[in-house]
Enzyme design. Structure first.
Site, PDB file in Angstrom:
ATOM      1  N   ARG A  50      -8.358 -42.305  52.009  1.00 11.17           N
ATOM      2  CA  ARG A  50      -7.702 -43.362  51.275  1.00 11.17           C
ATOM      3  C   ARG A  50      -7.326 -41.463  50.291  1.00 11.17           C
ATOM      4  O   ARG A  50      -5.306 -42.186  49.797  1.00 11.17           O
ATOM      5  CB  ARG A  50      -9.111 -43.809  50.382  1.00 11.17           C
ATOM      6  CG  ARG A  50      -7.964 -44.128  49.341  1.00 11.17           C
ATOM      7  CD  ARG A  50      -6.851 -44.891  48.749  1.00 11.17           C
ATOM      8  NE  ARG A  50      -7.305 -46.614  50.149  1.00 11.17           N
ATOM      9  CZ  ARG A  50      -7.496 -47.792  49.688  1.00 11.17           C
ATOM     10  NH1 ARG A  50      -7.888 -48.290  48.613  1.00 11.17           N
ATOM     11  NH2 ARG A  50      -8.266 -48.536  50.701  1.00 11.17           N
ATOM     12  N   ASP A  71       7.145 -61.658  46.804  1.00 10.94           N
ATOM     13  CA  ASP A  71       6.951 -60.388  46.756  1.00 10.94           C
ATOM     14  C   ASP A  71       8.104 -59.174  47.831  1.00 10.94           C
ATOM     15  O   ASP A  71       9.260 -60.102  47.946  1.00 10.94           O
ATOM     16  CB  ASP A  71       5.699 -60.120  47.175  1.00 10.94           C
ATOM     17  CG  ASP A  71       5.241 -58.468  48.125  1.00 10.94           C
ATOM     18  OD1 ASP A  71       5.932 -57.600  47.182  1.00 10.94           O
ATOM     19  OD2 ASP A  71       4.737 -58.379  48.890  1.00 10.94           O
ATOM     20  N   THR A 113       8.168 -56.744  42.492  1.00  8.68           N
ATOM     21  CA  THR A 113       7.238 -56.490  43.670  1.00  8.68           C
ATOM     22  C   THR A 113       6.693 -55.457  43.057  1.00  8.68           C
ATOM     23  O   THR A 113       7.046 -55.634  42.031  1.00  8.68           O
ATOM     24  CB  THR A 113       8.676 -56.419  43.927  1.00  8.68           C
ATOM     25  OG1 THR A 113       7.805 -55.235  45.453  1.00  8.68           O
ATOM     26  CG2 THR A 113       9.413 -55.249  43.304  1.00  8.68           C
ATOM     27  N   ASN A 114       5.549 -54.642  43.836  1.00  8.94           N
ATOM     28  CA  ASN A 114       5.346 -53.580  43.142  1.00  8.94           C
ATOM     29  C   ASN A 114       6.091 -52.064  43.151  1.00  8.94           C
ATOM     30  O   ASN A 114       5.554 -51.246  42.694  1.00  8.94           O
ATOM     31  CB  ASN A 114       3.907 -53.191  43.577  1.00  8.94           C
ATOM     32  CG  ASN A 114       2.432 -54.341  42.777  1.00  8.94           C
ATOM     33  OD1 ASN A 114       2.885 -55.031  41.940  1.00  8.94           O
ATOM     34  ND2 ASN A 114       1.670 -53.945  43.730  1.00  8.94           N
ATOM     35  N   SER A 115       6.558 -51.999  44.187  1.00  2.89           N
ATOM     36  CA  SER A 115       7.742 -50.803  43.687  1.00  2.89           C
ATOM     37  C   SER A 115       8.335 -50.983  42.588  1.00  2.89           C
ATOM     38  O   SER A 115       9.315 -51.766  42.187  1.00  2.89           O
ATOM     39  CB  SER A 115       8.848 -51.564  45.265  1.00  2.89           C
ATOM     40  OG  SER A 115       8.191 -51.581  46.843  1.00  2.89           O
ATOM     41  N   ASP A 139       7.675 -56.392  49.813  1.00  2.00           N
ATOM     42  CA  ASP A 139       7.316 -55.399  51.129  1.00  2.00           C
ATOM     43  C   ASP A 139       6.588 -55.853  52.474  1.00  2.00           C
ATOM     44  O   ASP A 139       5.529 -56.461  51.459  1.00  2.00           O
ATOM     45  CB  ASP A 139       6.376 -54.378  50.519  1.00  2.00           C
ATOM     46  CG  ASP A 139       7.688 -53.541  49.915  1.00  2.00           C
ATOM     47  OD1 ASP A 139       8.334 -53.215  51.170  1.00  2.00           O
ATOM     48  OD2 ASP A 139       7.179 -52.859  48.890  1.00  2.00           O
ATOM     49  N   GLN A 143     -10.761 -66.603  53.271  1.00  2.00           N
ATOM     50  CA  GLN A 143      -9.558 -66.292  51.778  1.00  2.00           C
ATOM     51  C   GLN A 143      -8.045 -67.270  52.367  1.00  2.00           C
ATOM     52  O   GLN A 143      -8.015 -67.610  51.303  1.00  2.00           O
ATOM     53  CB  GLN A 143      -9.642 -65.153  52.372  1.00  2.00           C
ATOM     54  CG  GLN A 143     -10.499 -63.808  51.545  1.00  2.00           C
ATOM     55  CD  GLN A 143     -10.762 -62.758  51.399  1.00  2.00           C
ATOM     56  OE1 GLN A 143      -9.470 -61.610  51.538  1.00  2.00           O
ATOM     57  NE2 GLN A 143     -10.997 -62.302  49.701  1.00  2.00           N
ATOM     58  N   ARG A 194      -8.933 -71.225  51.222  1.00  2.00           N
ATOM     59  CA  ARG A 194      -9.272 -71.130  50.270  1.00  2.00           C
ATOM     60  C   ARG A 194      -8.207 -70.755  49.153  1.00  2.00           C
ATOM     61  O   ARG A 194      -7.866 -71.362  48.206  1.00  2.00           O
ATOM     62  CB  ARG A 194     -10.913 -70.008  49.653  1.00  2.00           C
ATOM     63  CG  ARG A 194     -10.923 -70.485  48.588  1.00  2.00           C
ATOM     64  CD  ARG A 194     -12.357 -69.541  48.412  1.00  2.00           C
ATOM     65  NE  ARG A 194     -12.894 -69.837  47.053  1.00  2.00           N
ATOM     66  CZ  ARG A 194     -14.369 -69.421  45.748  1.00  2.00           C
ATOM     67  NH1 ARG A 194     -14.727 -68.365  46.637  1.00  2.00           N
ATOM     68  NH2 ARG A 194     -14.585 -69.918  44.616  1.00  2.00           N
ATOM     69  N   ASP A 206       2.301 -61.664  50.638  1.00  2.00           N
ATOM     70  CA  ASP A 206       1.519 -60.799  52.285  1.00  2.00           C
ATOM     71  C   ASP A 206       0.109 -60.126  51.973  1.00  2.00           C
ATOM     72  O   ASP A 206      -0.887 -60.298  52.606  1.00  2.00           O
ATOM     73  CB  ASP A 206       2.421 -60.357  52.820  1.00  2.00           C
ATOM     74  CG  ASP A 206       1.724 -58.409  52.252  1.00  2.00           C
ATOM     75  OD1 ASP A 206       1.390 -57.434  52.508  1.00  2.00           O
ATOM     76  OD2 ASP A 206       2.945 -58.744  51.014  1.00  2.00           O
ATOM     77  N   LYS A 257       0.998 -55.457  40.071  1.00  2.00           N
ATOM     78  CA  LYS A 257       0.187 -56.350  40.924  1.00  2.00           C
ATOM     79  C   LYS A 257      -1.200 -55.514  41.686  1.00  2.00           C
ATOM     80  O   LYS A 257      -1.213 -54.797  41.615  1.00  2.00           O
ATOM     81  CB  LYS A 257       0.786 -57.214  42.130  1.00  2.00           C
ATOM     82  CG  LYS A 257       1.286 -58.174  41.608  1.00  2.00           C
ATOM     83  CD  LYS A 257       2.252 -58.674  42.402  1.00  2.00           C
ATOM     84  CE  LYS A 257       3.139 -58.121  43.509  1.00  2.00           C
ATOM     85  NZ  LYS A 257       4.227 -58.694  44.745  1.00  2.00           N
TER      86      LYS A 257
END
Length: 533
Positions: free
Chosen positions: A215, A66, A263-265, A68, A461, A464, A359, A300
């Site tokens: 938000r 990823d 990446t989502n960017s 960022d 989390q 796991r 991250d 993602k």
């Protein structure tokens, strides 16, 4: 903290394997602490990668990253302050009081894994099962009696319609702004506090509406590219640069593996950030040359489900080509979207030959693990601070351990025949005070991973779904590419607390048999042993 908890802490923060010394001068120059290993000398805390599930690094053929908060390490205090300030400006634009301009950002307030209860406006720190460890309404920590009004059993089950989980570092400003807004309205003389919100005349503002507004005010900054533009204009202010990143990516290829960026960017932003991180490290080499594949606009976690259409991007015009890309994926090219099934086929990956580094516990780690069985490497930048405080406050943990042992010894000789319970309130109070001291060393909500001896929802989390985790992906440089990441044994209570060599007290069966064979017996309330009259 009992002995098993203390032991688990020690195991999780230790590395039992020796390192291999590199003979590369560039590598050795940054390894001054790791140059010599004799016997059981261990890596520094800040260099370690911690293991939940074992795997051999030589089995990894693809290293995915990823961008960022993974390759690009943000200066969170500066970045979060900008996000916080822009969100306040937006809230005022949509009608919130001008007074909220006076809010001052506190970087030590939030931790990852907090739950926001949209019904009652509370920020909750919970354990893996929904038991509430800490509850804060605005900036007021609710005590036991107050807590029971909202949650009679100090428990809440996860409901996506009611609960918002703060998964990432990006959401720290959101958590703090929610607390500010709830605190403001709850204490304002102009508003009357209700169970699920506040009212003033004919106006009612629910805690759910406050969440939605906060938000939306932050999302607005990303949709309008306000945050991206400000970072791109002054990258040095918001992102740290480390030349070891180029070394890591080169090492991956030297060891016959491939690297990809996922990446989502969008490409415009990714190009600006990655150029800053890599372009000027080696002459005549651009950042794309460090990767075998580059995918932006991944969307993602949707990428790990149906995904979007895979397209190639024209790196000169920044525009997407028409139609969908049918393959193959080429180096020095940039692609947009797609999904994990298509991507895996195009790079000829089978799943467990991928180590994905990210991250976002949900978008990067959980989904890639569940859907494709990728090996996962979670980046937890906060871990550096957590380790530092844990070592500094180790004496407090030792005190807690001794108190728990003392508590166990007070109760060990009692059984079902016992009538008088010893007074353990003072020890419990001492333990609670120690927990509070330890928590306050970390942040308003304490440690990211635990409260006292209880692990948090976020910690569960990590355990796991993250095969390995560390404070930075650059810590891979401190391990050879044939390294076996070996997890500590996961023992159940009957395995970790039972030692055949421990001295045992009289068994209950023996006591019962002895009672039957004697005529008169009484119970000594001081030690609950059977004695004859």
């Amino acid at each position: 903290m009992n002995s098993s908890i203390e032991q688990s802490f020690s195991l999780s923060f230790s590395d039992k394997n020796e390192s291999t010394v590199s003979h590369d001068s560039q590598y050795d120059s940054m390894h001054y602490q790791n140059l010599q290993y004799h016997g059981q000398v261990k890596r520094e805390f800040s260099h370690r990668i911690f293991v939940n599930r074992s795997f051999q690094l030589s089995d990894i053929k693809f290293f995915g990253f990823d961008m960022d908060h993974t390759l690009a390490e943000y200066k969170t205090d500066t970045f979060d302050l900008m996000t916080f300030s822009l969100a306040i400006e937006r809230l005022i634009e949509i009608g919130y009081p001008e007074d909220i301009k006076n809010f001052k950002y506190d970087p030590n307030f939030a931790v990852r894994g907090l739950w926001y209860d949209k019904l009652y406006g509370n920020l909750l720190k919970v354990d893996p099962y929904g038991n509430i460890l800490i509850c804060s309404h605005g900036f007021k920590i609710l005590k036991k009696q107050e807590l029971h009004k909202f949650y009679p059993n100090k428990f809440i089950s996860y409901d996506a319609n009611r609960i918002s989980v703060q998964h990432t570092l990006y959401e720290h400003p959101e958590s703090y702004l929610l607390a500010c807004i709830v605190n403001y309205f709850s204490n304002s003389k102009e508003y009357e506090q209700k169970e699920t919100g506040v009212s003033s005349g004919n106006l009612f503002i629910s805690y759910k509406a406050m969440y939605q507004d906060v938000r939306a005010s932050i999302d607005h900054q990303y949709v309008t590219n306000t945050i991206q533009s400000r970072v791109a204009e002054n990258v040095e202010k918001f992102i740290s640069k480390d030349e070891r990143l180029a070394l890591l990516l080169n090492r991956i290829r030297e060891n016959n593996a491939k690297a990809f960026l996922l990446t989502n960017s969008d490409y415009n932003y990714a190009n600006r950030i990655m150029s800053y991180l890599l372009d000027d490290i080696e002459p005549s080499r651009n950042w794309r040359s460090y990767f075998d594949y580059v995918v932006v606009d991944a969307h993602k976690p949707l990428f790990f489900a149906e995904g979007t259409m895979l397209k190639e991007i024209n790196i000169e015009t920044y525009c997407k080509n028409i139609g969908s890309h049918a393959g193959p994926l080429l180096s020095d090219r940039v692609y947009s979207g797609g999904n994990v099934e298509v991507f895996s086929k195009l790079i000829n990956s089978h799943g467990k030959d991928v180590l994905y580094v990210g991250d976002h516990i949900f978008g990067d780690i959980i989904k890639s693990k569940k859907v494709r069985a990728w090996h996962t490497f979670l980046i937890v930048p906060e871990l550096s601070k957590e380790l530092s405080i844990y070592t500094d406050k180790h004496d407090l943990y030792s005190q807690m351990n001794r108190l728990n042992d003392e508590l166990s010894q007070m109760l060990i000789n009692f059984d079902s025949s016992s009538k008088d319970c010893p007074d353990i309130s003072k020890i419990k109070d001492k333990i609670q005070n120690l927990v509070h001291q330890i928590d306050m060393s970390y942040s308003y909500f304490g440690s990211t991973f635990r409260t006292g001896s209880q692990q948090t929802y976020f910690a569960s989390q990590v355990t796991r779904y993250a095969d390995i985790y560390s404070s930075t992906c650059l810590n891979l440089l401190h391990y050879p590419f044939f390294y076996l990441f070996k997890a500590a044994p996961q023992l159940m209570p009957h395995e970790s607390t039972v030692n055949p060599e421990d001295p045992l007290s009289d068994s209950l069966n023996h006591r019962i048999n002895r009672t039957k064979s004697n005529s008169k017996h009484t119970v000594n309330p001081n030690n609950s042993t059977l004695v004859e009259n």
